[in-house]
Structure formats: structure tokens, C-alpha cells
Design a protein around this motif. Sequence first.
Motif, PDB file in Angstrom:
ATOM      1  N   PRO A 184      48.239 -98.421 -25.201  1.00 25.29           N
ATOM      2  CA  PRO A 184      48.551 -97.155 -23.534  1.00 25.29           C
ATOM      3  C   PRO A 184      46.875 -96.874 -23.849  1.00 25.29           C
ATOM      4  N   VAL A 187      48.397 -90.838 -23.891  1.00 19.99           N
ATOM      5  CA  VAL A 187      49.610 -90.129 -24.205  1.00 19.99           C
ATOM      6  C   VAL A 187      50.132 -89.098 -24.510  1.00 19.99           C
ATOM      7  N   LEU A 213      51.337 -90.550 -19.779  1.00 19.51           N
ATOM      8  CA  LEU A 213      52.290 -91.264 -20.881  1.00 19.51           C
ATOM      9  C   LEU A 213      52.844 -90.542 -21.741  1.00 19.51           C
ATOM     10  N   VAL A 218      55.616 -95.259 -24.334  1.00 19.23           N
ATOM     11  CA  VAL A 218      54.889 -96.168 -25.332  1.00 19.23           C
ATOM     12  C   VAL A 218      56.055 -97.560 -25.910  1.00 19.23           C
ATOM     13  N   THR A 239      49.119-100.415 -20.106  1.00 22.42           N
ATOM     14  CA  THR A 239      50.216 -99.058 -19.448  1.00 22.42           C
ATOM     15  C   THR A 239      49.390 -97.895 -19.601  1.00 22.42           C
TER      16      THR A 239
END
Length: 248
Positions: A184, A187, A213, A218, A239
Motif C-alpha cells: 500500500p 494509509v 487509504l 488494504v 495501491t
Amino acid sequence: RDQVALVTGASGGIGEAIAWRLAEAGCKLILVARRQEKLDALREDIQKTFSQVVVHTVALDVQDSSALDRLQAELPAELQAVDILVNNAGLALGTFPVQDNDLADVQTMISTNCAAVVHLTKLFSKGMIDRNRGHIVNLSSVAAHTHYGGGSIYCATKAFLDAFTTAARHDLVATDVRVTAISPGAVKTDFSNVRFKGDSQKADAVYQGMTPLLAADVADNVLYALTRPAHVQIAEIITYATAQSGAQ
Ligand code: NJP
């Protein structure tokens, strides 16, 4: 039988979100982290929502290799055959140019993000190979790809994890055991507070100009990889937050 899933770093953030998704999917859970009280609270919450789900908590520091050696034997018998290993515990500490790296912090990042993953993979992949079923999921990072300045060690630990994940896939290719890296971008978890040792101004600055995020985003990626048909092996899911440059 129900799948048994072990998640490290389950006391908060991404690991906690993964635990919820796995509970929803009907897995039996082994939740590992240092903070016992957080793990106990999560177990209670999960069992309030999913009363049938078995949740076992283990408070340990993944840097403690003798605690890892004891882990499997100390699990209840019904949980010793782990099918899903989620190596999620990890951290970044500070933002330093290479000449200023704090060597104690460097050691903590290497032992948590790398050595513990190697150790847990060794411990639990053996049973997966014997049973010819299983999935190892390693929480890597976009940092493994962007290699941002000031993050030499964190980026290097995640690049290590990506290489380790790929090599493990080669080692397991003759089995039905799958290996996936989940990478990821930013986040919104405690990650930045930990990174800046509680300096909330620095921590908040990481997310400036973007909608980060969510841990649940995730966890969705983890569940996607786990729930593909048996012949489909997701190597890596990368991502970014949409407005994230990835340069820091
Ligand atoms: O971080 P955080 P995330 N032994 O701080 C545990 C990667 N990632 O959920 O021990 C055992 O909220 C700690 O538990 P406790 C990142 O590199 C993140 O965001 O009780 N457990 C807590 O449960 C990491 O690999 C971002 O303090 C240890 C958990 O780990 C993974 O995602 C971006 C431990 C950390 O929760 C989860 O991070 C990215 C130890 N020695 C990759 N040390 C991001 N958030 O932006 C820590 O690219 N834990």
C-alpha cells in the motif's frame, strides 16, 4: 475444516482490519502483537459480531526469536496447522538522510520488517508444504518501489520483503502454497505516529494534500488475493492513495 489464519501486528491499523475481514470470511484467528490489552479488546469485539469465530491472542514481540520459536507449540491444538500467514507487523522510524541514520532504529526496522518475516515463514511454511495448502501474505509497501529520500532503511526493508516474497514463490512452486505481497501507499493508521515518535505535526504532514487509504482498503486487497481460485496466484498488489506522489 475452517482455515486458520495468523496475523502479526493485529493490535491496530491494517492488521486489525485484516483480522475483521478474515473473521467475516469464517477463519479461525491467531492474533499476534505486543499489546495484550489491544488484542483482548479486539477479540471481544470480533466475537460480539461473529460469535462462532475462534480467536486466540498471543502477546509477543516479533523481534524476540525465542518467543517465535515457542509460538507454534504453544498454540491450542486446533490452531497449530496455520493455513494463512499474514506477516503484517512492521514499522518505519524517522526520516533520516543516510549519514544520520540512527543505528538502533535501523536494527529495529530490520529485525521487525525482515528477520521476523523470515523466521515466521520458516516456521509455518513447513506445515503448509506438508498439507499442500496455504497462503503467505507479506505487507510490503510502495516504498519498496519508490525508494524515497530520507527513508533508506524502511525502503530497503520493504525491497527485501518483495525480493523474499518472489524467491519464496519460486521455492514453493511445486506446491499449492501461494505467496503474495501487498504494497500500500499512505494509509491512515498509527504508522506515522510511530514513525515520528508521537510528533503529531510531522505525522499529519505525511497525509497533506491527499485522502489517504484506509486500513480497510488494504484488508480488501488481502482478501482479494486470498479468495482467488486455487489456480490464481496474485504476486503483488500495489495501491497508492490517488493524490499520493510516492516521493516521500
Ligand atoms: O501500522 P500501525 P500499520 N512485535 O503502527 C505491530 C505497512 N505499511 O497498520 O506490538 C509485534 O498502525 C503493532 O502492535 P504492537 C507497514 O510497514 C503501512 O499502518 O501492539 N508486533 C501494530 O499492531 C506494516 O508492515 C503504511 O504495538 C509489532 C502493528 O504492528 C504494515 O503495513 C504504508 C511489533 C503496526 O500498526 C502495518 O502497518 C505502507 C513488534 N516488534 C506499508 N512492532 C501506512 N500505514 O501508511 C509493531 O506502504 N508491531
